[in-house]
Design a protein around this motif. Structure first.
Motif, PDB file in Angstrom:
ATOM      1  N   TYR A  75       0.821  -1.194  -0.047  1.00  0.00           N
ATOM      2  CA  TYR A  75       0.006  -0.074  -0.108  1.00  0.00           C
ATOM      3  C   TYR A  75       1.024   1.319   0.218  1.00  0.00           C
ATOM      4  CZ  TYR A  75      -3.813   2.944   1.074  1.00  0.00           C
ATOM      5  OH  TYR A  75      -4.717   4.271   1.102  1.00  0.00           O
ATOM      6  N   PRO A  76       0.340   2.359  -0.818  1.00  0.00           N
ATOM      7  CA  PRO A  76       1.527   3.452  -0.979  1.00  0.00           C
ATOM      8  C   PRO A  76       1.366   4.216   0.390  1.00  0.00           C
ATOM      9  CG  PRO A  76      -0.408   3.835  -2.136  1.00  0.00           C
ATOM     10  CD  PRO A  76      -0.633   2.352  -1.645  1.00  0.00           C
ATOM     11  N   GLU A  77       2.544   5.112   0.342  1.00  0.00           N
ATOM     12  CA  GLU A  77       2.272   6.291   1.302  1.00  0.00           C
ATOM     13  C   GLU A  77       1.466   7.516   0.789  1.00  0.00           C
ATOM     14  OE1 GLU A  77       6.192   7.693   2.066  1.00  0.00           O
ATOM     15  OE2 GLU A  77       6.978   5.527   2.936  1.00  0.00           O
ATOM     16  N   PRO A  78       1.108   8.178   1.766  1.00  0.00           N
ATOM     17  CA  PRO A  78       0.243   9.459   1.218  1.00  0.00           C
ATOM     18  C   PRO A  78       0.727  10.209   0.090  1.00  0.00           C
ATOM     19  CG  PRO A  78       0.196   9.302   3.732  1.00  0.00           C
ATOM     20  CD  PRO A  78       1.209   8.312   3.309  1.00  0.00           C
ATOM     21  N   ILE A  79       0.008  10.410  -0.976  1.00  0.00           N
ATOM     22  CA  ILE A  79       0.456  11.000  -2.088  1.00  0.00           C
ATOM     23  C   ILE A  79       1.010  12.544  -1.721  1.00  0.00           C
ATOM     24  CG2 ILE A  79      -1.824  11.804  -2.616  1.00  0.00           C
ATOM     25  CD1 ILE A  79      -1.155  11.453  -5.687  1.00  0.00           C
ATOM     26  N   VAL A  80       0.171  13.021  -0.956  1.00  0.00           N
ATOM     27  CA  VAL A  80       0.746  14.461  -0.462  1.00  0.00           C
ATOM     28  C   VAL A  80       0.155  14.743   1.129  1.00  0.00           C
ATOM     29  CG1 VAL A  80      -0.013  15.641  -2.477  1.00  0.00           C
ATOM     30  CG2 VAL A  80      -1.737  15.167  -0.872  1.00  0.00           C
ATOM     31  N   ASP A  81       0.964  15.760   1.641  1.00  0.00           N
ATOM     32  CA  ASP A  81       0.610  16.028   3.008  1.00  0.00           C
ATOM     33  C   ASP A  81      -0.756  16.921   3.170  1.00  0.00           C
ATOM     34  OD1 ASP A  81       1.364  16.239   5.796  1.00  0.00           O
ATOM     35  OD2 ASP A  81       1.294  18.165   5.559  1.00  0.00           O
ATOM     36  N   HIS A  82      -1.767  16.489   3.875  1.00  0.00           N
ATOM     37  CA  HIS A  82      -2.939  17.193   3.928  1.00  0.00           C
ATOM     38  C   HIS A  82      -2.904  18.592   4.395  1.00  0.00           C
ATOM     39  CE1 HIS A  82      -7.093  18.266   4.312  1.00  0.00           C
ATOM     40  NE2 HIS A  82      -7.027  18.506   5.613  1.00  0.00           N
ATOM     41  N   LYS A  83      -2.021  18.843   5.523  1.00  0.00           N
ATOM     42  CA  LYS A  83      -2.124  19.975   6.139  1.00  0.00           C
ATOM     43  C   LYS A  83      -1.096  21.014   5.148  1.00  0.00           C
ATOM     44  CE  LYS A  83      -0.325  22.173  10.318  1.00  0.00           C
ATOM     45  NZ  LYS A  83       0.590  21.891  11.799  1.00  0.00           N
ATOM     46  N   THR A  84      -0.307  20.648   4.596  1.00  0.00           N
ATOM     47  CA  THR A  84       0.484  21.474   3.521  1.00  0.00           C
ATOM     48  C   THR A  84      -0.468  21.830   2.480  1.00  0.00           C
ATOM     49  OG1 THR A  84       2.482  20.349   4.258  1.00  0.00           O
ATOM     50  CG2 THR A  84       2.608  21.665   2.175  1.00  0.00           C
ATOM     51  N   GLN A  85      -1.144  20.897   1.852  1.00  0.00           N
ATOM     52  CA  GLN A  85      -2.007  21.137   0.593  1.00  0.00           C
ATOM     53  C   GLN A  85      -3.225  21.987   0.931  1.00  0.00           C
ATOM     54  OE1 GLN A  85       0.390  19.938  -1.670  1.00  0.00           O
ATOM     55  NE2 GLN A  85      -1.292  19.934  -2.505  1.00  0.00           N
ATOM     56  N   ARG A  86      -3.553  22.086   2.370  1.00  0.00           N
ATOM     57  CA  ARG A  86      -4.626  22.896   2.904  1.00  0.00           C
ATOM     58  C   ARG A  86      -4.463  24.166   2.686  1.00  0.00           C
ATOM     59  NH1 ARG A  86      -6.926  25.446   7.053  1.00  0.00           N
ATOM     60  NH2 ARG A  86      -9.448  25.380   7.140  1.00  0.00           N
ATOM     61  N   GLU A  87      -3.107  24.730   3.143  1.00  0.00           N
ATOM     62  CA  GLU A  87      -2.867  26.046   2.976  1.00  0.00           C
ATOM     63  C   GLU A  87      -2.502  26.449   1.536  1.00  0.00           C
ATOM     64  OE1 GLU A  87      -2.565  28.031   5.659  1.00  0.00           O
ATOM     65  OE2 GLU A  87      -3.371  26.259   6.554  1.00  0.00           O
ATOM     66  N   ILE A  88      -1.957  25.645   0.650  1.00  0.00           N
ATOM     67  CA  ILE A  88      -1.825  25.811  -0.743  1.00  0.00           C
ATOM     68  C   ILE A  88      -3.072  26.352  -1.247  1.00  0.00           C
ATOM     69  CG2 ILE A  88      -1.133  25.018  -2.971  1.00  0.00           C
ATOM     70  CD1 ILE A  88       0.939  23.409  -1.468  1.00  0.00           C
ATOM     71  N   THR A  89      -4.103  25.460  -0.965  1.00  0.00           N
ATOM     72  CA  THR A  89      -5.499  25.368  -1.615  1.00  0.00           C
ATOM     73  C   THR A  89      -6.085  27.006  -1.124  1.00  0.00           C
ATOM     74  OG1 THR A  89      -5.658  23.161  -1.599  1.00  0.00           O
ATOM     75  CG2 THR A  89      -7.693  24.609  -1.687  1.00  0.00           C
ATOM     76  N   LEU A  90      -5.947  27.230   0.218  1.00  0.00           N
ATOM     77  CA  LEU A  90      -6.555  28.311   0.677  1.00  0.00           C
ATOM     78  C   LEU A  90      -5.925  29.740  -0.134  1.00  0.00           C
ATOM     79  CD1 LEU A  90      -6.573  27.783   4.679  1.00  0.00           C
ATOM     80  CD2 LEU A  90      -8.465  27.899   3.028  1.00  0.00           C
ATOM     81  N   ALA A  91      -4.709  29.611  -0.208  1.00  0.00           N
ATOM     82  CA  ALA A  91      -3.702  30.664  -1.136  1.00  0.00           C
ATOM     83  C   ALA A  91      -4.467  30.751  -2.275  1.00  0.00           C
ATOM     84  CB  ALA A  91      -2.529  30.517  -1.080  1.00  0.00           C
ATOM     85  N   LEU A  92      -4.905  29.507  -3.114  1.00  0.00           N
ATOM     86  CA  LEU A  92      -4.845  29.646  -4.700  1.00  0.00           C
ATOM     87  C   LEU A  92      -6.769  30.349  -4.818  1.00  0.00           C
ATOM     88  CD1 LEU A  92      -3.848  26.007  -5.557  1.00  0.00           C
ATOM     89  CD2 LEU A  92      -3.214  28.327  -6.397  1.00  0.00           C
ATOM     90  N   TYR A  93      -7.397  29.906  -3.597  1.00  0.00           N
ATOM     91  CA  TYR A  93      -8.758  30.236  -3.850  1.00  0.00           C
ATOM     92  C   TYR A  93      -8.872  32.024  -3.409  1.00  0.00           C
ATOM     93  CZ  TYR A  93     -11.230  25.764  -4.525  1.00  0.00           C
ATOM     94  OH  TYR A  93     -11.897  24.760  -5.155  1.00  0.00           O
ATOM     95  N   LYS A  94      -7.931  32.090  -2.426  1.00  0.00           N
ATOM     96  CA  LYS A  94      -8.031  33.486  -2.189  1.00  0.00           C
ATOM     97  C   LYS A  94      -7.486  34.351  -3.297  1.00  0.00           C
ATOM     98  CE  LYS A  94      -6.302  36.873   1.574  1.00  0.00           C
ATOM     99  NZ  LYS A  94      -5.963  37.889   0.426  1.00  0.00           N
ATOM    100  N   GLU A  95      -6.619  34.020  -3.783  1.00  0.00           N
ATOM    101  CA  GLU A  95      -5.821  34.630  -5.081  1.00  0.00           C
ATOM    102  C   GLU A  95      -7.028  34.893  -6.063  1.00  0.00           C
ATOM    103  OE1 GLU A  95      -2.817  33.523  -8.753  1.00  0.00           O
ATOM    104  OE2 GLU A  95      -2.847  32.330  -7.071  1.00  0.00           O
ATOM    105  N   ALA A  96      -7.704  33.643  -6.362  1.00  0.00           N
ATOM    106  CA  ALA A  96      -8.583  33.869  -7.498  1.00  0.00           C
ATOM    107  C   ALA A  96      -9.888  34.825  -6.948  1.00  0.00           C
ATOM    108  CB  ALA A  96      -9.339  32.406  -7.878  1.00  0.00           C
ATOM    109  N   LYS A  97     -10.211  34.601  -6.105  1.00  0.00           N
ATOM    110  CA  LYS A  97     -11.499  35.711  -5.422  1.00  0.00           C
ATOM    111  C   LYS A  97     -11.024  36.982  -5.321  1.00  0.00           C
ATOM    112  CE  LYS A  97     -13.916  34.412  -1.970  1.00  0.00           C
ATOM    113  NZ  LYS A  97     -15.326  34.218  -2.740  1.00  0.00           N
ATOM    114  N   ASP A  98      -9.984  37.550  -5.176  1.00  0.00           N
ATOM    115  CA  ASP A  98      -9.130  38.735  -5.225  1.00  0.00           C
ATOM    116  C   ASP A  98      -9.037  39.491  -6.331  1.00  0.00           C
ATOM    117  OD1 ASP A  98      -8.958  38.544  -2.237  1.00  0.00           O
ATOM    118  OD2 ASP A  98      -6.840  38.278  -2.434  1.00  0.00           O
ATOM    119  N   GLN A  99      -9.399  38.500  -7.638  1.00  0.00           N
ATOM    120  CA  GLN A  99      -9.338  39.393  -8.656  1.00  0.00           C
ATOM    121  C   GLN A  99     -10.514  39.777  -9.461  1.00  0.00           C
ATOM    122  OE1 GLN A  99      -6.786  36.844 -11.906  1.00  0.00           O
ATOM    123  NE2 GLN A  99      -5.917  35.861 -10.416  1.00  0.00           N
TER     124      GLN A  99
END
Length: 468
Positions: A443-467
């Protein structure tokens, strides 16, 4: 003579177009058009294609009982299907075409083009609202517009609702079609099929499933619907998707079983889910852009999706390293169906943990689901991606570990679909990489770290909405 054009309304009982076409004196025939290139464009899954194929055999028999023969035509797409239909009507002297409306853009254009072409030959096209309990355009806000939030839509819908009448068609006048040139379903059904035999297709069996759920299970729906390891949902969605069952039949059965008593809490929650289905159908009607791969919200156009293609492939294959996600994807890939709670979990994971465009997940689901329905699927994906009408807030991001712990606490569902994890203790089943013997698992190890990806996602959505 009259022709009833079937599409996603594969039933005789409670079929508005069929019932309106039969007057007892005018001969009526049914027609189903196989359009493989159009289906391919719409990502029709092979398992749903097989369900349609099998259901058509049942429908043909049911229509025969009321003197309505079912004929088949095969054309690449809707445009060529319309040409075939007009030619067939002229050949047999058919003056009227009856059909039930769909609300997706291509389907609306199909009927518009058919009506225009038919009128030049003095053939009338009669359309009916049959897919929803309350037709799009009948549930509006005080300003006369459509609702953009579900809860007020549900309240308005319930205020307008009256008892759901389920009608049966009369026996039609007999019609004798020429045998020369007639084709069978096998002659025209040129589309990949995957075994759907686990889903029974006779009306008797479908109604038995509805009765069993309404009478025995609906009362527990509110407490059991989120637990994927038990049979707590109706599993009627494949029949609603192809129209082998109508929403009126579902609602009428709920109220019949309740008798003079109010609906149980569980039945009310299931009714709310049926109203969600109507909400998304109405949105599809009012917003053609949804059928054109556009997000509902304008700022969605600025949202970046930096996720890697290899991540998408591992998500599709159920190899992300997060057990609840992988088990859900295995269920989808092997059966063509996925529990509703899990659909939300895996959609959130794809869009907000892997930062992959929701459209890719939407298409993958349609290509696999036995209950694929454009409006419901699109609405669900945009809800999870926070790009849709009344979607979840963008900062609400499901944690795949805690979701698994909450809805599959003992790992029963996970072990069913991921046999390689059957020996993992309950304590580690939702994060097996923390188990001391993890290295021995295939069985594979996690593909990504959830905590890290959560912060990336929040930044991506904020960037889009700010436009915007």
């Amino acid at each position: 003579m009259r022709l009833v054009l079937f599409n996603r309304d594969l039933r005789a009982i409670d079929n508005t177009a069929l019932i309106e076409a039969i007057d007892g004196t005018t001969p009526v025939i049914g027609c189903y058009m196989v359009t493989p290139k159009q289906w391919e464009q719409h990502d029709l899954s092979p398992i749903q294609a097989d369900l349609i194929y099998r259901r058509l055999g049942e429908l043909e028999s049911e229509l025969s009982d009321i003197n309505v023969p079912l004929i088949y035509g095969g054309s690449d797409d809707f445009s060529s299907a319309n040409d075939w239909l007009i030619g067939y009507c002229l050949e047999l002297g058919i003056n009227d075409i009856y059909l039930n409306s769909d609300y997706e853009f291509n389907e609306v254009q199909r009927v518009t083009s058919l009506s225009q072409a038919a009128s030049t030959h003095h053939i009338s096209v009669h359309t009916f609202s049959d897919k929803c309990m309350l037709a799009p355009g009948t549930v509006l806000n005080k300003q006369g517009g459509y609702f953009k939030v579900f809860t007020p839509f549900r309240k308005a819908w319930q205020n307008q609702f009256s008892y759901a009448e389920v009608r049966k068609p009369k026996v039609s006048a007999e019609v004798f079609l020429p045998q020369e040139g007639s084709v069978s379903l096998d002659d025209v059904f040129d589309y990949p099929r995957q075994d759907s035999s686990q889903w029974l297709v006779s009306t008797k069996d479908i109604l038995a499933r509805l009765r069993q759920f309404s009478d025995e299970s609906a009362r527990h729906y509110n407490t059991e619907r989120d637990i994927p390891s038990i049979d707590g949902t109706s599993q009627l969605s494949p029949y609603l998707a192809i129209g082998a069952l109508s929403v009126r039949q579902c609602i009428a059965r709920l109220h019949y079983d309740a008798g003079n008593e109010p609906l149980s809490e569980g039945a009310q929650v299931w009714l709310s889910e049926l109203i969600w289905r109507e909400f998304y159908q109405h949105l599809t009607h009012f917003e053609p852009k949804l059928s054109k791969h556009h997000g509902y919200l304008d700022w969605e156009r600025a949202l970046r999706w930096p996720g890697e293609d290899s991540w998408f492939e591992r998500w599709c294959e159920g190899e992300t390293g997060y057990p609840i996600v992988d088990a859900a994807m295995q269920q989808l890939n092997q059966t063509g169906w996925m529990h509703n709670r899990l659909r939300m979990i895996v959609a959130s994971f794809l869009t907000k943990d892997l930062n992959i465009d929701w459209r890719r997940g939407e298409r993958y689901f349609m290509s696999k689901l036995v209950d694929g329905d454009f409006a419901a699927n699109n609405g669900g994906w945009q809800w999870c991606a926070s790009t849709g009408c009344d979607g979840q807030p963008y900062f609400r991001i499901f944690n795949p570990i805690t979701q698994g712990e909450r809805f599959d606490s003992q790992g029963e569902f996970i072990r069913t679909w991921l046999p390689e994890l059957r020996g993992v203790p309950n304590k580690f089943i939702h994060k097996p990489w923390t188990w001391s013997e993890f290295a021995s698992l295939a069985y594979p190890e996690p593909i990504v770290d959830h905590k890290t990806q959560r912060e990336i996602t929040l930044a991506l959505y904020k960037e889009a909405k700010d436009q915007f």
